[in-house]
Design a protein around this motif. Structure first.
Motif, short mmCIF file in Angstrom:
data_model
loop_
_atom_site.label_atom_id
_atom_site.label_comp_id
_atom_site.label_asym_id
_atom_site.label_seq_id
_atom_site.Cartn_x
_atom_site.Cartn_y
_atom_site.Cartn_z
N ASP A 1 0.83 -1.21 0.00
CA ASP A 1 0.00 0.00 0.00
C ASP A 1 0.86 1.26 0.00
OD1 ASP A 1 -2.38 -1.39 -0.03
OD2 ASP A 1 -2.55 -1.49 2.15
N ALA A 2 1.99 1.22 0.75
CA ALA A 2 2.88 2.39 0.79
C ALA A 2 3.49 2.65 -0.59
CB ALA A 2 3.97 2.17 1.82
N ALA B 1 -3.57 4.67 3.56
CA ALA B 1 -3.55 3.23 3.83
C ALA B 1 -3.07 2.98 5.25
CB ALA B 1 -2.66 2.50 2.84
N TYR B 2 -3.83 2.11 5.97
CA TYR B 2 -3.42 1.62 7.28
C TYR B 2 -2.91 0.19 7.09
CZ TYR B 2 -6.06 5.51 9.33
OH TYR B 2 -6.53 6.76 9.67
N LEU C 1 11.27 -4.40 14.16
CA LEU C 1 12.28 -4.88 15.11
C LEU C 1 11.65 -5.75 16.19
CD1 LEU C 1 14.39 -1.61 15.49
CD2 LEU C 1 14.79 -3.54 13.96
N GLY C 2 10.75 -6.66 15.76
CA GLY C 2 10.14 -7.61 16.67
C GLY C 2 8.94 -7.09 17.43
N ALA C 3 8.61 -5.83 17.27
CA ALA C 3 7.47 -5.26 17.99
C ALA C 3 6.32 -5.01 17.01
CB ALA C 3 7.86 -3.95 18.67
N ARG C 4 5.07 -5.29 17.45
CA ARG C 4 3.91 -5.06 16.61
C ARG C 4 3.63 -3.57 16.51
NH1 ARG C 4 -0.68 -9.59 18.21
NH2 ARG C 4 0.58 -11.44 17.70
N GLY C 5 3.27 -3.17 15.30
CA GLY C 5 2.95 -1.77 15.08
C GLY C 5 1.90 -1.62 14.01
N ARG C 6 1.40 -0.41 13.88
CA ARG C 6 0.45 -0.08 12.82
C ARG C 6 0.92 1.20 12.15
NH1 ARG C 6 -5.91 -0.56 13.48
NH2 ARG C 6 -5.17 -2.72 13.64
#
Length: 480
Positions: free
Chosen positions: A135-136, A147-148, A154-159
């Motif tokens: 999307d990016a 777009a979301y 780096l191993g961490a969940r993000g949005r």
């Protein structure tokens, strides 16, 4: 064994497995139908409650997840608006890749921003650790829209939220681990509550089935006893109207007792009808047999005797035919809607009078009709009117007048005969009832009973009364 011999067995294996599966399903179905009503009610109640609990659980989960998503997206949108208004973002052109931090660590309220020039391939992970999504890339190529995306940095969940800028796109990310943990705890909580709700539903269903069907069991025992003994005089012993415990089961018991009353009266009426029909048929059948025996001596009879015997046979056959036709009419129920049509009652009455004049030449018929349209079956309405006319003519003296009047919604027939005795008036529409004064006249006692049944089948009423000044007045009221 050759391969050709083995192939049929191999081909038949799936069919046998399918047959076993179908057989097991059919077996479960049979066992379910044969199980006790209490068991099926408990299982069904528990199943319905389980579906309700599951639906509520899923609904709560979807609603909370939607709210969390909305809050997280709102946070991203506000962070993006703040960055675009900041000195770093105001007027930014995506001519080169840029990140707000050399290493994005999505913890707490920290955010990471990266500028994506047009042409950057998807899947690229820069030194910051933020991946570039499909999307990016689409937005960086000057495609409209935002777009979301859910990513792992780096191993961490993000949005992330990606929006277009001159020369490419800008992407901002916030941590989503807290959101994921909250949703996991919510799933566990709702799962536990759902399981507890289903267990309570199963227990409640069993208790309801046990309490609610105990009296149904008593009612069943009564019904089985009646079926075994053939005695419809027995009744249930459940509470009746006005007593405590007058619930649906008690209403069922009351309806059951009412049905037994109707059945008992119906059986009695059927026995009486059979007895009366047998009695009425016995006389003409005996006379018929006698005349047939007489005709057997044809070579010994004079022509006059033969003619009298044939005429008697003809009259007896007409009597039997009329009686059978009346019985058939009495056996019919309500008229099917497909046979109903608009009928000119005035024209039907005039036609019936014309026929009656040929049958009763010594009786005068005075007709006064107005155009009247009703809904019904023409043939049966004609039979009703003809029966009433014949009845009036039969009790009229020679030279007497039968008055026929038709107005909208009503037909009246009046004769000037002896009228109806007070003790006979309540019974003249009963099956096979014949007043004492009419027993010497021809007839089976079924005509008026059949006529009233036709009237009732058309939603009409048929009544009789003594007319002022003498005679009988029969009134048919039929809806337009």
């Amino acid at each position: 064994m050759t391969p050709q011999a083995q192939s049929p067995t191999t081909d038949q294996a799936p069919d046998r497995r399918a047959g076993r599966t179908t057989g097991r399903a059919a077996g479960w179905g049979v066992r379910w139908r044969r199980s006790r009503l209490r068991t099926r009610l408990a299982v069904t109640t528990a199943g319905v409650m389980a579906l309700i609990v599951a639906a509520l659980t899923v609904g709560v989960y979807v609603a909370v997840r939607h709210e969390f998503d909305w809050q997280l997206n709102l946070t991203l949108r506000r962070q993006m608006e703040a960055w675009l208004a900041s000195p770093e973002g105001r007027g930014r052109i995506a001519d080169v890749a840029w990140t707000s931090s050399a290493s994005c660590s999505l913890h707490g309220t920290t955010t990471c921003v990266q500028v994506i020039p047009a042409g950057t391939p998807a899947g690229t992970v820069g030194s910051s650790g933020m991946p570039i999504t499909e999307d990016a890339v689409r937005i960086a190529e000057n495609k409209p829209g935002d777009a979301y995306s859910d990513v792992v940095v780096l191993g961490a969940r993000g949005r992330t939220l990606t929006v277009p800028i001159v020369g490419g796109a800008v992407q901002i990310a916030v941590q989503a681990q807290t959101y994921a943990n909250s949703m996991a705890r919510l799933r566990a909580l709702l799962g536990g509550l759902g399981a507890a709700g289903i267990a309570l539903a199963a227990a409640g269903g069993w208790l309801v089935a046990r309490a609610g069907l105990s009296r149904v069991g008593r009612l069943t025992e009564t019904a089985e006893l009646i079926a075994a003994t053939g005695d419809p005089h027995r009744r249930s012993e459940l509470p009746v109207a006005g007593e405590p415990g007058r619930d649906e089961v008690a209403r069922l018991a009351g309806a059951f007792d009412t049905m037994l009353d109707v059945l008992e009266r119906s059986l009695a009426a059927r026995r009486q009808l059979v007895a009366d029909a047998s009695h009425e048929l016995r006389t003409p059948l005996t006379a018929l047999r006698t005349n047939i025996d007489i005709l057997g001596f044809g070579d010994r009879l004079t022509p006059a005797q033969r003619d009298r015997a044939v005429a008697a046979l003809d009259g007896q056959l007409r009597s039997i035919t009329g009686l059978v036709n009346d019985l058939v009419e009495l056996a019919r129920g309500k008229e099917p809607p497909a046979l109903l049509e608009d009928v000119r009652l005035d024209e039907l009455a005039r036609a019936a009078v014309a026929t009656a004049r040929t049958h009763w030449p010594d009786v005068e018929f005075a007709v006064d009709t107005a155009p009247t349209i009703v809904t019904g079956v023409p043939a049966r309405l004609a039979r009703l009117v003809s029966t009433v006319l014949d009845n009036a003519a039969k009790f009229s003296p020679d030279g007497g007048t039968v008055e026929v009047r038709v107005v909208p919604g009503e037909l009246t027939v009046r004769d000037h005969g002896p009228g109806i005795a007070a003790e006979d008036l309540p019974h003249i529409f009963d099956h096979f009832y014949r007043a004492r004064s009419a027993r010497a006249l021809p007839g089976s006692g079924l005509g008026l009973a059949m006529a009233r049944q036709i009237a009732v089948a058309h939603g009409a009423s048929l009544d009789a009364a003594n007319a002022p000044g003498g005679g009988t007045l029969i009134r048919l009221r039929i809806p337009d």
